[in-house]
Design an enzyme around this catalytic site. Structure first.
Site, short mmCIF file in Angstrom:
data_model
loop_
_atom_site.label_atom_id
_atom_site.label_comp_id
_atom_site.label_asym_id
_atom_site.label_seq_id
_atom_site.Cartn_x
_atom_site.Cartn_y
_atom_site.Cartn_z
N ASP A 22 0.85 -1.09 0.03
CA ASP A 22 0.02 0.06 -0.12
C ASP A 22 0.82 1.25 0.15
O ASP A 22 2.10 1.15 0.42
CB ASP A 22 -0.84 0.07 1.36
N ASP A 24 0.14 5.03 0.78
CA ASP A 24 -0.22 6.29 1.85
C ASP A 24 -0.56 5.49 3.35
O ASP A 24 -1.10 4.67 3.70
CB ASP A 24 -1.36 7.18 1.74
MG LIG Z 1 -2.58 3.00 3.64
#
Ligand SMILES: [Mg+2]
Length: 197
Positions: A22, A24
């Site tokens: 992932d 952010d």
């Molecule tokens: Mg995230």
């Protein structure tokens, strides 16, 4: 050469052939910026801003899904207006790139040296947003493939993972998903459940 020095020189083996990150909140320390831009977008439109905690809770979703979660019952036109305002605020803020979390550069470098281990990205960011951050940091070459919510479907739907595995020609058991939210966990769980049925 002492054993310890040998071990430091050798790349550590990775049990997975594909590590899917992932973005952010996992690699990049960008949550505060997302909160500030969402507050600015709401203020730009004269709407009450959601709480910072509520905004942090939607990080990882695709943008339309995030807007709908923050403003339940919002109409399509208002949602698109808010999304455009948020994207504008984020583009402005992103002229100064967000930093990686401490240790990310070193960790990624070690994984890239591990034999037969490749890296990929599955993110709720837009394709444009991810490409912008790749350009800023010159890190696009770290990853053999990436998928964004606007290219596929928002987490927790597992389409991003299905596509990344297909692009790399790997079975599900060869990959691991690394994320920081329930959406990442749920996506990986749904994907594993369907893949092994
Ligand atoms: Mg995230």
């Amino acid at each position: 050469m002492p054993l310890e020095a040998c071990e430091q020189r050798l790349p550590r083996a990775c049990r997975y052939r594909l590590v899917i990150f992932d973005w952010d909140g996992t690699l990049m320390d960008s949550a505060a910026r997302i909160v500030a831009c969402m507050e600015a977008a709401a203020s730009e439109l004269g709407w009450a801003a959601p709480t910072p905690a509520a905004i942090r809770d939607i990080i990882g979703l695709g943008l339309p899904e995030a807007m709908e979660a923050l403003y339940p019952g919002i109409g399509a036109l208002e949602r698109d207006t808010l999304q455009a305002a948020f994207s504008r605020q984020f583009r402005l803020a992103d002229q100064v790139p967000s930093p990686f979390f401490p240790g990310v550069l070193e960790g990624v470098a070690r994984l890239r040296e591990a034999p037969e281990c490749r890296l990929a990205v599955a993110t709720g960011k837009s394709r444009r947003g991810l490409d912008r951050v790749f350009d800023h940091h010159g890190c696009g070459e770290w990853f053999v493939a990436s998928r964004t919510a606007d290219q596929t479907r928002s987490k927790p739907h597992p389409q991003m993972l299905e596509e990344l595995l297909a692009a790399c020609g790997l079975p599900p058991e060869a990959a691991v998903m690394v994320g920081d939210t329930e959406y990442d966990l749920e996506m990986a769980g749904r994907w594993a459940w369907t893949a092994w049925r």
